[in-house]
Write a protein that holds these residues in place. Structure first.
Motif, PDB file in Angstrom:
ATOM      1  N   ARG A 164       0.840  -1.204   0.000  1.00  0.00           N
ATOM      2  CA  ARG A 164       0.000   0.000   0.000  1.00  0.00           C
ATOM      3  C   ARG A 164       0.878   1.257   0.000  1.00  0.00           C
ATOM      4  O   ARG A 164       0.633   2.203  -0.762  1.00  0.00           O
ATOM      5  CB  ARG A 164      -0.887  -0.052   1.254  1.00  0.00           C
ATOM      6  N   ALA A 165       1.930   1.253   0.821  1.00  0.00           N
ATOM      7  CA  ALA A 165       2.796   2.435   0.936  1.00  0.00           C
ATOM      8  C   ALA A 165       3.512   2.722  -0.387  1.00  0.00           C
ATOM      9  O   ALA A 165       3.594   3.878  -0.831  1.00  0.00           O
ATOM     10  CB  ALA A 165       3.806   2.228   2.059  1.00  0.00           C
ATOM     11  N   GLN A 166       4.008   1.669  -1.039  1.00  0.00           N
ATOM     12  CA  GLN A 166       4.719   1.859  -2.332  1.00  0.00           C
ATOM     13  C   GLN A 166       3.786   2.457  -3.380  1.00  0.00           C
ATOM     14  O   GLN A 166       4.179   3.325  -4.156  1.00  0.00           O
ATOM     15  CB  GLN A 166       5.221   0.501  -2.849  1.00  0.00           C
ATOM     16  N   ARG A 167       2.537   1.984  -3.368  1.00  0.00           N
ATOM     17  CA  ARG A 167       1.559   2.455  -4.352  1.00  0.00           C
ATOM     18  C   ARG A 167       1.225   3.924  -4.101  1.00  0.00           C
ATOM     19  O   ARG A 167       1.203   4.740  -5.019  1.00  0.00           O
ATOM     20  CB  ARG A 167       0.314   1.585  -4.224  1.00  0.00           C
ATOM     21  N   LEU A 168       1.005   4.255  -2.823  1.00  0.00           N
ATOM     22  CA  LEU A 168       0.611   5.635  -2.479  1.00  0.00           C
ATOM     23  C   LEU A 168       1.711   6.624  -2.848  1.00  0.00           C
ATOM     24  O   LEU A 168       1.433   7.751  -3.244  1.00  0.00           O
ATOM     25  CB  LEU A 168       0.266   5.730  -0.987  1.00  0.00           C
ATOM     26  N   GLU A 169       2.967   6.172  -2.724  1.00  0.00           N
ATOM     27  CA  GLU A 169       4.105   7.040  -3.064  1.00  0.00           C
ATOM     28  C   GLU A 169       4.066   7.504  -4.513  1.00  0.00           C
ATOM     29  O   GLU A 169       4.582   8.554  -4.851  1.00  0.00           O
ATOM     30  CB  GLU A 169       5.404   6.240  -2.903  1.00  0.00           C
ATOM     31  N   GLN A 170       3.479   6.670  -5.384  1.00  0.00           N
ATOM     32  CA  GLN A 170       3.498   6.976  -6.822  1.00  0.00           C
ATOM     33  C   GLN A 170       2.194   7.595  -7.330  1.00  0.00           C
ATOM     34  O   GLN A 170       2.030   7.796  -8.526  1.00  0.00           O
ATOM     35  CB  GLN A 170       3.772   5.697  -7.608  1.00  0.00           C
ATOM     36  N   ALA A 171       1.287   7.902  -6.405  1.00  0.00           N
ATOM     37  CA  ALA A 171      -0.029   8.411  -6.810  1.00  0.00           C
ATOM     38  C   ALA A 171       0.018   9.901  -7.132  1.00  0.00           C
ATOM     39  O   ALA A 171       0.639  10.678  -6.415  1.00  0.00           O
ATOM     40  CB  ALA A 171      -1.030   8.167  -5.683  1.00  0.00           C
TER      41      ALA A 171
END
Ligand SMILES: CC(C)(COP(=O)(O)OP(=O)(O)OC[C@H]1O[C@@H](n2cnc3c(N)ncnc32)[C@H](O)[C@@H]1O)[C@@H](O)C(=O)NCCC(=O)NCCS
Ligand SMILES: Nc1ncnc2c1ncn2[C@@H]1O[C@H](COP(=O)(O)OP(=O)(O)OP(=O)(O)O)[C@@H](O)[C@H]1O
Length: 204
Positions: A164-171
């Motif tokens: 979840r954290a990796q995905r949010l970083e790229q949003a």
């Protein structure tokens, strides 16, 4: 006229990507769905299905010759090496199918919805990244309520995806989907207006 903007929508399994993109489609927006593309490329008669049956054995097919998706799901999420083999075969073909569908999209903007947008070369096809976000426990609960997957299977699928954290970083945009679906209606309305404005700006 082709779409002037491609909005990438991603999120983990059961986060609500389809729930959001259905609401954008209701405005007449073309939605290209990577999960649907992944089904097209393994239809009976396609070379990828022959390769899968050769690799996993004929038991991976149903009696009508179609792919037994539940059997393949059980195998690939239990064994990362088998999953990587399947991805190496399917991802280039899924990419081609997505490109063809995007090229045919006629709405002001188009949506590419994919669970693996950020994990794959599909990222290059999107002009901006929308992440649909819920806590992992909510993903598990909603997926189990929707599908015939037990909790361990859902967690194995999640383990094959970005955190979840990796995905949010790229949003570029985060859509919080923890609240009732009625709230997603108004969020989707706002986003649609914003994407129309961005598409108009991209055209001029
Ligand atoms: C293993 C398969 C046959 C299981 O089929 P099934 O009908 O049970 O599931 P479906 O395709 O609808 O996928 C359901 C969800 O599982 C997750 N998922 C699917 N494939 C993957 C993968 N390779 N890695 C991580 N998560 C995945 C996604 O969240 C997806 O939304 C199928 O998922 C598949 O062929 N996967 C490999 C292709 C792929 O990577 N597809 C993802 C879209 S690019
Ligand atoms: N805000 C919400 N409140 C309650 N239920 C929801 C909400 N958003 C989605 N759901 C439900 O949760 C389940 C998962 O949502 P959805 O199918 O849209 O997820 P997804 O991200 O497209 O999943 P997948 O990666 O498996 O394709 C569905 O049954 C959907 O109806």
């Amino acid at each position: 006229m082709p779409a002037s903007l491609v909005v990438g929508v991603t999120g983990g399994i059961g986060s609500g990507k389809s729930a959001l993109t259905e609401r954008l489609a209701a405005h007449g927006i073309a939605v290209v769905d990577a999960d649907l593309a992944s089904r097209v490329i393994v239809e009976p008669g396609r070379p990828a299905l022959v390769a899968i049956a050769e690799h996993f054995g004929a038991d991976i097919l149903n009696s009508d010759g179609a792919l037994d998706r539940a059997a393949l799901r059980a195998q690939v999420f239990a064994d990362p090496e088998q999953r990587r083999w399947l991805e190496a075969l399917t991802h280039p073909l899924i990419g081609e199918e997505i490109r063809a569908q995007l090229a045919a999209a006629e709405s002001p903007y188009a949506v590419l919805v994919s669970p693996l947008l950020l994990e794959s070369a599909q990222r290059q096809l999107a002009d901006l990244v929308v992440v649909v976000d819920v806590p992992e426990e909510v993903q598990v609960q909603r997926t189990m309520a929707r599908d015939a997957n037990d909790e361990a299977q859902v967690r194995r699928i999640m383990a094959a995806q970005m955190t979840r954290a990796q995905r949010l970083e790229q949003a570029d945009i985060v859509v919080d989907n923890t609240r009732p679906l009625a709230e997603l209606d108004s969020l989707a309305e706002e986003l649609h207006r914003e994407f129309l404005a961005r598409a108009e700006a991209a055209r001029s």
